[in-house]
Design a protein around this motif. Structure first.
Motif, PDB file in Angstrom:
ATOM      1  N   ASP A  18       0.903  -1.421  -0.081  1.00 53.60           N
ATOM      2  CA  ASP A  18       0.218   0.210  -0.061  1.00 53.60           C
ATOM      3  C   ASP A  18       0.559   1.397  -0.045  1.00 53.60           C
ATOM      4  OD1 ASP A  18       0.684  -0.614   2.347  1.00 53.60           O
ATOM      5  OD2 ASP A  18      -0.357   1.514   3.377  1.00 53.60           O
ATOM      6  N   ASP A  19       2.103   1.248   0.200  1.00 55.76           N
ATOM      7  CA  ASP A  19       3.181   2.238   0.221  1.00 55.76           C
ATOM      8  C   ASP A  19       3.438   2.116  -1.432  1.00 55.76           C
ATOM      9  OD1 ASP A  19       5.390   3.828   0.500  1.00 55.76           O
ATOM     10  OD2 ASP A  19       5.194   4.027   1.858  1.00 55.76           O
ATOM     11  N   GLU A  20       3.532   3.035  -2.138  1.00 56.61           N
ATOM     12  CA  GLU A  20       3.615   3.146  -3.521  1.00 56.61           C
ATOM     13  C   GLU A  20       5.366   3.337  -3.521  1.00 56.61           C
ATOM     14  OE1 GLU A  20       1.664   5.789  -6.480  1.00 56.61           O
ATOM     15  OE2 GLU A  20      -0.121   5.214  -5.599  1.00 56.61           O
ATOM     16  N   GLU A  21       5.999   4.068  -2.512  1.00 55.56           N
ATOM     17  CA  GLU A  21       7.298   4.424  -2.406  1.00 55.56           C
ATOM     18  C   GLU A  21       8.552   3.533  -1.942  1.00 55.56           C
ATOM     19  OE1 GLU A  21       8.221   7.788  -0.213  1.00 55.56           O
ATOM     20  OE2 GLU A  21       7.590   9.019  -1.394  1.00 55.56           O
ATOM     21  N   VAL A  22       7.502   2.104  -0.891  1.00 61.56           N
ATOM     22  CA  VAL A  22       7.958   1.059  -0.896  1.00 61.56           C
ATOM     23  C   VAL A  22       8.241  -0.258  -2.225  1.00 61.56           C
ATOM     24  CG1 VAL A  22       8.417  -1.192   0.734  1.00 61.56           C
ATOM     25  CG2 VAL A  22       8.160   1.416   1.239  1.00 61.56           C
ATOM     26  N   ALA A  23       7.020   0.412  -2.709  1.00 62.15           N
ATOM     27  CA  ALA A  23       6.613  -0.592  -3.855  1.00 62.15           C
ATOM     28  C   ALA A  23       7.757  -0.666  -5.333  1.00 62.15           C
ATOM     29  CB  ALA A  23       5.456  -0.304  -3.981  1.00 62.15           C
ATOM     30  N   ALA A  24       8.588   0.646  -5.098  1.00 64.06           N
ATOM     31  CA  ALA A  24       8.502   1.533  -6.607  1.00 64.06           C
ATOM     32  C   ALA A  24      10.158   0.782  -6.038  1.00 64.06           C
ATOM     33  CB  ALA A  24       8.571   3.294  -6.779  1.00 64.06           C
ATOM     34  N   THR A  25      10.960   1.119  -4.480  1.00 62.46           N
ATOM     35  CA  THR A  25      11.978   0.252  -4.925  1.00 62.46           C
ATOM     36  C   THR A  25      11.857  -0.895  -4.412  1.00 62.46           C
ATOM     37  OG1 THR A  25      12.337   2.436  -2.803  1.00 62.46           O
ATOM     38  CG2 THR A  25      13.657   0.668  -2.190  1.00 62.46           C
ATOM     39  N   ILE A  26      11.052  -1.941  -4.566  1.00 66.61           N
ATOM     40  CA  ILE A  26      11.230  -3.049  -4.220  1.00 66.61           C
ATOM     41  C   ILE A  26      11.211  -3.346  -6.135  1.00 66.61           C
ATOM     42  CG2 ILE A  26       9.786  -5.517  -4.303  1.00 66.61           C
ATOM     43  CD1 ILE A  26       8.807  -4.238  -1.883  1.00 66.61           C
ATOM     44  N   SER A  27      10.267  -2.886  -6.638  1.00 70.20           N
ATOM     45  CA  SER A  27      10.587  -3.135  -7.935  1.00 70.20           C
ATOM     46  C   SER A  27      11.914  -2.367  -8.895  1.00 70.20           C
ATOM     47  CB  SER A  27      10.129  -2.435  -8.880  1.00 70.20           C
ATOM     48  OG  SER A  27       9.215  -2.225 -10.012  1.00 70.20           O
ATOM     49  N   LEU A  28      12.767  -1.438  -8.171  1.00 68.24           N
ATOM     50  CA  LEU A  28      13.836  -1.215  -8.916  1.00 68.24           C
ATOM     51  C   LEU A  28      15.052  -2.106  -7.833  1.00 68.24           C
ATOM     52  CD1 LEU A  28      13.959   2.684  -7.985  1.00 68.24           C
ATOM     53  CD2 LEU A  28      13.806   1.683 -10.168  1.00 68.24           C
ATOM     54  N   TYR A  29      15.268  -2.687  -7.515  1.00 67.48           N
ATOM     55  CA  TYR A  29      15.960  -3.564  -6.698  1.00 67.48           C
ATOM     56  C   TYR A  29      15.803  -5.039  -7.741  1.00 67.48           C
ATOM     57  CZ  TYR A  29      18.186  -1.164  -3.077  1.00 67.48           C
ATOM     58  OH  TYR A  29      19.110  -0.805  -1.950  1.00 67.48           O
ATOM     59  N   LEU A  30      14.142  -5.633  -7.849  1.00 72.18           N
ATOM     60  CA  LEU A  30      14.281  -6.690  -8.185  1.00 72.18           C
ATOM     61  C   LEU A  30      14.493  -6.769  -9.891  1.00 72.18           C
ATOM     62  CD1 LEU A  30      10.607  -7.744  -7.640  1.00 72.18           C
ATOM     63  CD2 LEU A  30      12.295  -8.576  -6.773  1.00 72.18           C
ATOM     64  N   GLU A  31      14.504  -5.533 -10.598  1.00 74.57           N
ATOM     65  CA  GLU A  31      14.736  -5.379 -12.508  1.00 74.57           C
ATOM     66  C   GLU A  31      15.595  -5.075 -12.488  1.00 74.57           C
ATOM     67  OE1 GLU A  31      12.296  -2.860 -13.569  1.00 74.57           O
ATOM     68  OE2 GLU A  31      10.264  -3.979 -12.947  1.00 74.57           O
ATOM     69  N   ASP A  32      17.235  -4.935 -11.197  1.00 76.10           N
ATOM     70  CA  ASP A  32      18.009  -4.657 -11.275  1.00 76.10           C
ATOM     71  C   ASP A  32      19.144  -5.484 -11.513  1.00 76.10           C
ATOM     72  OD1 ASP A  32      20.614  -2.941 -11.684  1.00 76.10           O
ATOM     73  OD2 ASP A  32      21.261  -2.993  -9.723  1.00 76.10           O
ATOM     74  N   GLY A  33      19.608  -6.044 -12.844  1.00 79.22           N
ATOM     75  CA  GLY A  33      20.636  -6.446 -13.180  1.00 79.22           C
ATOM     76  C   GLY A  33      19.774  -8.438 -13.818  1.00 79.22           C
ATOM     77  N   THR A  34      18.729  -8.726 -13.258  1.00 80.81           N
ATOM     78  CA  THR A  34      17.652  -9.783 -13.477  1.00 80.81           C
ATOM     79  C   THR A  34      17.386  -9.902 -14.442  1.00 80.81           C
ATOM     80  OG1 THR A  34      15.755  -8.550 -12.232  1.00 80.81           O
ATOM     81  CG2 THR A  34      17.892  -9.705 -11.360  1.00 80.81           C
ATOM     82  N   ASN A  35      16.066 -11.249 -15.127  1.00 81.10           N
ATOM     83  CA  ASN A  35      15.645 -11.528 -16.066  1.00 81.10           C
ATOM     84  C   ASN A  35      13.680 -10.953 -15.173  1.00 81.10           C
ATOM     85  OD1 ASN A  35      14.509 -11.729 -18.321  1.00 81.10           O
ATOM     86  ND2 ASN A  35      14.753 -13.811 -18.155  1.00 81.10           N
ATOM     87  N   LEU A  36      13.811 -10.197 -14.174  1.00 80.09           N
ATOM     88  CA  LEU A  36      12.369 -10.390 -14.155  1.00 80.09           C
ATOM     89  C   LEU A  36      11.847  -8.633 -14.006  1.00 80.09           C
ATOM     90  CD1 LEU A  36      13.330 -11.358 -10.296  1.00 80.09           C
ATOM     91  CD2 LEU A  36      12.624 -12.299 -11.954  1.00 80.09           C
ATOM     92  N   GLU A  37      10.697  -9.024 -14.745  1.00 79.94           N
ATOM     93  CA  GLU A  37       9.811  -6.942 -14.842  1.00 79.94           C
ATOM     94  C   GLU A  37       8.538  -7.403 -13.396  1.00 79.94           C
ATOM     95  OE1 GLU A  37       7.958  -7.420 -18.558  1.00 79.94           O
ATOM     96  OE2 GLU A  37       6.511  -8.331 -17.576  1.00 79.94           O
TER      97      GLU A  37
END
Length: 259
Positions: A18-37
């Protein structure tokens, strides 16, 4: 759900917080150098709608959210997607929450915190997806295998490196009088005469150590023990293959030898 993860089709991860900033941070870490979107939803209800609308290979959810917790979301997901990887990633870390998550079918549980926690989350997410894909591939392979051998007149039997029976088809009942459930999980020496059991074990151990065979894998005869205690001469041809989860397996095809 469709498979993914090759060079052109990334795995899709649904991030629910529910915290969009936290969700965006998670998203950045997940997509950094991985085959994840990633795709982001801020409520459990929207997350469930997303699962109905598009392919998702993993869900990462916060615990404490308005209207429904991450555990509530997990329980709803498990009704329709029992094998979908689900990781609970929450600032509210406690043994009670972790226990509830695992009991409800969570794949993993991680508390939020330092940047290293986000790196760990990305790693565990990738691993969880790959393991789920491997299990799905194995289930599909088993289904194809079962379809091929279900109606064959020959007995097909698979053992592991310790000579425990992993699989046997229905034809074993006509050949040796056992049902598949009689032999499932039993050692192969159930159908090997006592006088030959040690020789079999020695041969398997020798092969695992040296890779050298002492019989013709294309077909060799041996006496097999029938369920009634008598012996019947059968011919067996076998091969080996290696799996990610079970290690080295040996599959043999047996037929009776005409008297």
């Amino acid at each position: 759900m469709d498979s993914a993860g090759d060079d052109t089709t990334p795995y899709r991860v649904l991030v629910v917080d529910d915290d969009e900033e936290v969700a965006a941070t998670i998203s950045l870490y997940l997509e950094d150098g991985t085959n994840l979107e990633t795709v982001i939803e801020t409520s459990a209800a929207d997350a469930l709608d997303r699962l109905e609308e598009s392919t998702v290979h993993c869900v990462i959810s916060d615990y404490q959210m308005p209207h429904a917790t991450g555990i509530d979301l997990l329980e709803d997901i498990r009704e329709d997607y029992p094998a979908l990887p689900f990781l609970l990633f929450t600032a509210r870390g406690s043994e009670l929450v972790a226990s509830k998550a695992i009991s409800a079918g969570a794949t993993d549980y991680l508390p939020k915190g330092s940047p290293e926690k986000y790196d760990l989350l990305a790693n565990r997410t990738q691993n969880a997806i790959e393991q789920a894909e491997a299990r799905a591939d194995l289930e599909r392979a088993k289904a194809r295998f079962d379809a091929l051998v279900k109606n064959t007149e020959y007995t097909v039997i698979t053992i592991d490196e310790t000579s425990h029976i992993e699989y046997v088809n229905d034809a074993v009942e006509d050949l040796l009088g056992y049902t598949p459930s009689d032999l499932d999980g039993e050692r192969l020496d159930t159908i090997i005469p006592d006088r030959l059991a040690d020789d079999h074990e020695t041969a398997v151990e020798s092969y695992l150590e040296t890779g050298e065979t002492h019989v013709d894998w294309n077909g060799t005869e041996f006496p097999a023990v029938h369920a009634d205690g008598t012996e019947r001469t059968v011919e067996i041809a076998f091969d080996e293959y290696e799996t990610r989860s079970d290690g080295l397996l040996f599959t043999g095809v047996m037929r009776p030898v005409d008297d």
